[in-house]
Design an enzyme around this catalytic site. Structure first.
Site, PDB file in Angstrom:
ATOM      1  N   LYS A  21       0.827  -1.209   0.000  1.00  0.00           N
ATOM      2  CA  LYS A  21       0.000   0.000   0.000  1.00  0.00           C
ATOM      3  C   LYS A  21       0.859   1.256   0.000  1.00  0.00           C
ATOM      4  O   LYS A  21       0.477   2.265  -0.583  1.00  0.00           O
ATOM      5  CB  LYS A  21      -0.957   0.013   1.194  1.00  0.00           C
ATOM      6  CG  LYS A  21      -2.123  -0.918   1.010  1.00  0.00           C
ATOM      7  CD  LYS A  21      -3.157  -0.751   2.099  1.00  0.00           C
ATOM      8  CE  LYS A  21      -4.243  -1.815   1.981  1.00  0.00           C
ATOM      9  NZ  LYS A  21      -5.053  -1.920   3.200  1.00  0.00           N
ATOM     10  N   LYS A  45      -3.911 -10.220  -7.581  1.00  0.00           N
ATOM     11  CA  LYS A  45      -5.255 -10.494  -7.065  1.00  0.00           C
ATOM     12  C   LYS A  45      -6.255  -9.462  -7.564  1.00  0.00           C
ATOM     13  O   LYS A  45      -5.897  -8.317  -7.852  1.00  0.00           O
ATOM     14  CB  LYS A  45      -5.239 -10.548  -5.529  1.00  0.00           C
ATOM     15  CG  LYS A  45      -5.211  -9.209  -4.857  1.00  0.00           C
ATOM     16  CD  LYS A  45      -5.519  -9.305  -3.359  1.00  0.00           C
ATOM     17  CE  LYS A  45      -5.497  -7.868  -2.821  1.00  0.00           C
ATOM     18  NZ  LYS A  45      -5.508  -7.708  -1.416  1.00  0.00           N
ATOM     19  N   LYS A  62     -10.365  -3.991  -5.475  1.00  0.00           N
ATOM     20  CA  LYS A  62     -11.283  -2.854  -5.640  1.00  0.00           C
ATOM     21  C   LYS A  62     -10.604  -1.672  -6.287  1.00  0.00           C
ATOM     22  O   LYS A  62     -11.222  -0.880  -6.968  1.00  0.00           O
ATOM     23  CB  LYS A  62     -11.714  -2.340  -4.257  1.00  0.00           C
ATOM     24  CG  LYS A  62     -12.789  -3.100  -3.591  1.00  0.00           C
ATOM     25  CD  LYS A  62     -13.067  -2.475  -2.220  1.00  0.00           C
ATOM     26  CE  LYS A  62     -13.765  -3.472  -1.332  1.00  0.00           C
ATOM     27  NZ  LYS A  62     -13.163  -3.650  -0.024  1.00  0.00           N
TER      28      LYS A  62
END
Ligand code: TYM
Length: 326
Positions: free
Chosen positions: A111, A193, A196
């Site tokens: 992140k 993966k 969103k």
């Protein structure tokens, strides 16, 4: 009764990855456990957001949870921020977590790569708040996708450390991941993966995507030139599609392979698109109904927060006493 806790971040809308990796299992387990399913709004604050959009998205998430079929009578469904004890326990646990442990968290690394301009302290201590979510309810089992494994292990380590230092305070949580579908991949880059926040929206199916969009994304999904529907690591794109098929049609991987032996990707993708559209139809109908009944939604989250706070406060009383707060 054994306890389950799990949650999802209310950013954007639920993906097929969230649904298959987590929510399908939440539903399967709701009969046998006392389940708490939270919308972890505080966790979402680690990413910059527009307050108005965020608020809408939180309410929409609650409707999406319900539209997935989670039973609000049987389960406790609530917003994390409505139960203050999450923030309180977060602080206490952060004083029992080592920097070295947080430094090892791969999600933080990913992140902070992605949001270079906003590597805030919350992003770093995110897994401690997650541990608080879990430990607050004496949780036995945490059904999640594979990407959460490291966070659940940290929660368990923190619980062990705390129990050793102050006496038995927390249940030790176990992770629950499905044998198939714990890691749904992007339709465009099957080595990553499904997420969103993928910048390529074609890689992600959102549960609220229109039927046309779903069909288009499925047909455009990246596969390979083998043109054989077999489940193996060398064909990550088709492997992922078989996984999705098997989870939504509720059949085994072998059954899918047998059904499509000798048939090409075109047929398979067309059928799969139809299966996705069909399985999301009840979701969409229910979602519309919930979204037009805001009073019902308010009732659900108020009641959920009350029920959750009652359990949380019991744990917190013990925690405060154990660490010597007057
Ligand atoms: P979040 O919001 O990213 O995802 C919600 C759930 O969906 C699973 N998931 C997937 N499963 C399979 N394939 C995928 N591509 C995929 N993408 C997401 C996630 O594993 C998760 O189970 N940190 C958590 C939220 C959280 C939480 C908790 C979870 C906060 N506190 C306490 C469990 C217990 C998260 O960001 O999930």
């Amino acid at each position: 009764e054994k306890v389950i806790f799990s949650g999802a971040q209310p950013t954007g809308s639920l993906t097929l990855g969230n649904y298959i990796g987590a929510i399908q299992n939440w539903k399967a387990l709701e009969q046998d456990y006392q389940c708490l399913y939270s919308i972890v709004d505080l966790h979402s604050l680690t990413i910059r957001h527009d307050p108005k959009v965020f608020r809408e998205s939180c309410l929409s998430f609650l409707a999406q949870y319900l539209a997935c079929g989670l039973d609000p009578e049987r389960n406790i469904i609530f917003f994390q921020s409505h139960v203050r004890q999450h923030a309180e326990l977060n602080w206490i646990l952060s004083c029992n977590t080592y920097l070295g442990e947080l430094n090892r968290m791969t999600q933080f690394k990913e992140k902070s790569e992605k949001h270079k301009d906003n590597i805030n302290a919350g992003l770093y201590t995110y897994p401690v708040l997650q541990a608080a979510d879990i430990l607050l309810y004496q949780t036995n089992l945490v059904p999640v996708g594979e990407d959460q494994r490291q966070h659940i292990e940290l929660a368990r380590d923190i619980a062990i450390r705390f129990n050793n230092a102050y006496g038995k305070t927390f249940e030790l949580p176990d992770i629950y991941v499905g044998k198939v579908g714990a890691r749904i991949m992007s339709l465009q880059e099957p080595e990553n993966k499904m997420s969103k926040s993928d910048s390529n929206v074609n890689g992600t199916i959102f549960l609220l995507d229109s039927n046309d969009v779903i069909v288009k994304k499925m047909k455009r999904s990246v596969t390979d030139s083998e043109n054989t529907v077999v489940y193996r690591d060398e064909q990550p794109g088709i492997k992922n599609l078989i996984t999705i098929y098997s989870k939504l049609a509720e059949c085994s991987v072998q059954e899918v392979e047998e059904k499509y032996a000798g048939k090409g990707y075109g047929t398979f993708k067309g059928d799969l698109a139809e299966i996705v559209v069909e399985s999301l139809k009840p979701f969409k109908d229910k979602y519309e109904a919930y979204m037009t009944d805001p009073d019902y939604i308010v009732g659900i989250y108020r009641r959920g927060a009350e029920r959750a706070a009652e359990i949380a406060e019991k744990t917190m009383k013990g925690v405060r006493e154990k660490i010597g707060l007057v």
